[in-house]
Scaffold this motif. Sequence first.
Motif, PDB file in Angstrom:
ATOM      1  N   ASP A   4       3.837   3.309   9.316  1.00 48.78           N
ATOM      2  CA  ASP A   4       2.953   2.307   9.919  1.00 48.78           C
ATOM      3  C   ASP A   4       3.619   1.768  11.175  1.00 48.78           C
ATOM      4  O   ASP A   4       4.750   1.272  11.128  1.00 48.78           O
ATOM      5  CB  ASP A   4       2.726   1.130   8.958  1.00 48.78           C
ATOM      6  N   HIS A  35      -3.799   7.224   7.201  1.00 50.57           N
ATOM      7  CA  HIS A  35      -3.726   5.758   7.094  1.00 50.57           C
ATOM      8  C   HIS A  35      -4.841   5.161   7.940  1.00 50.57           C
ATOM      9  O   HIS A  35      -4.614   4.365   8.851  1.00 50.57           O
ATOM     10  CB  HIS A  35      -2.349   5.264   7.560  1.00 50.57           C
ATOM     11  N   ASP A  58       0.824  -1.212   0.000  1.00 54.39           N
ATOM     12  CA  ASP A  58       0.000   0.000   0.000  1.00 54.39           C
ATOM     13  C   ASP A  58       0.862   1.269   0.000  1.00 54.39           C
ATOM     14  O   ASP A  58       0.396   2.326  -0.392  1.00 54.39           O
ATOM     15  CB  ASP A  58      -1.018   0.017   1.158  1.00 54.39           C
ATOM     16  N   HIS A  59       2.152   1.149   0.366  1.00 52.75           N
ATOM     17  CA  HIS A  59       3.029   2.327   0.447  1.00 52.75           C
ATOM     18  C   HIS A  59       3.914   2.533  -0.777  1.00 52.75           C
ATOM     19  O   HIS A  59       4.570   3.572  -0.886  1.00 52.75           O
ATOM     20  CB  HIS A  59       3.893   2.249   1.712  1.00 52.75           C
TER      21      HIS A  59
HETATM   22 ZN   LIG Z   1       0.086   0.658   5.393  1.00 50.59          ZN
END
Ligand SMILES: [Zn+2]
Length: 303
Positions: free
Chosen positions: A178, A245, A68-69
């Motif tokens: 994260d 996020h 996702d990053h």
């Molecule tokens: Zn993430």
Amino acid sequence: MGEKLSITLLGTGCPSVSTTRYGPANLVHCGEMTLLVDVGSGATQRLVGCGTSGAAIDALLITHIHTDHLVDLYQFIITSWHQNRDRKQVIYGPPGIRDFVDATMAVWASERELRIRWEKRASLAAFDIEVHELDNEGLILDQAGGRVSVVMVEHQPVEPAFGFVFEAGDKKLVVSGDTRYCDNLVRAAQGADLVVHEVFVHGQMPVKGTRTKEGLANVAAYHTASTDVGKVAARAGAGCLLLTHIVPPDADRLRLLSEARAEFDGPVIVGEDLMTVDLVECTVCHGNVTFALPSVKPGKRTG
Ligand SMILES: [Zn+2]
Ligand SMILES: [Zn+2]
């Protein structure tokens, strides 16, 4: 004019596909540097949406190797070239990022060669990629009136995972990356004007479809609960907390806000895509809404 410090949330979502919260990505102006932190799904569209493009990015900082990053890494590189980038790319990330970049470029090599020959553009510098693998904490950029440092955060089994500290003039901005609640991040964030933190809203991701109870517990365990995230800002003595996020992306905003506020007296903002917080101007802008932040940190307020 060296003390610019602002962040625009390009994507406030997570791996779940959302049409309102795109994948994680942030545009940071630090001194005279223009930086991209992570390059999640939709990052290039959001860069254009806030009036800039990949061609303007001085360096890309990757917090950790999770899809996702960085799923839009190639999209960022190729569109920067289309956007007339005429200088090399600079990427900072965890160990493994060099292989990741090389493999990504290799997958598209024959398509790219064809495109290069056909389009006959004047520069190929956008495909010259300088990669810095970071395996420790500390200062990585100190130039053009801005400073950027790396902080180790806790997102095991993904290791290492980074947060970043941005400083310009007397202003300080921290991006968590994260992480579960992390004392090391709290230490690094001491006195920050703004902490931009990831969050997981408990109870708003039901066990359904292919999800299992154990799997959901694992997801919760490497993120920071909405009931804990306020503690990070409070213990850091931060001026403001900006949540991003957001897991799940359709989490209830008012509930998230009330849970975060229970632990932190300062301003708490539920982030939205294309929201900008400017720490020099002390403003928050999103769409047609603009409001002022207190210019003095709550802990320093007198009277
Ligand atoms: Zn993430
Ligand atoms: Zn992650």
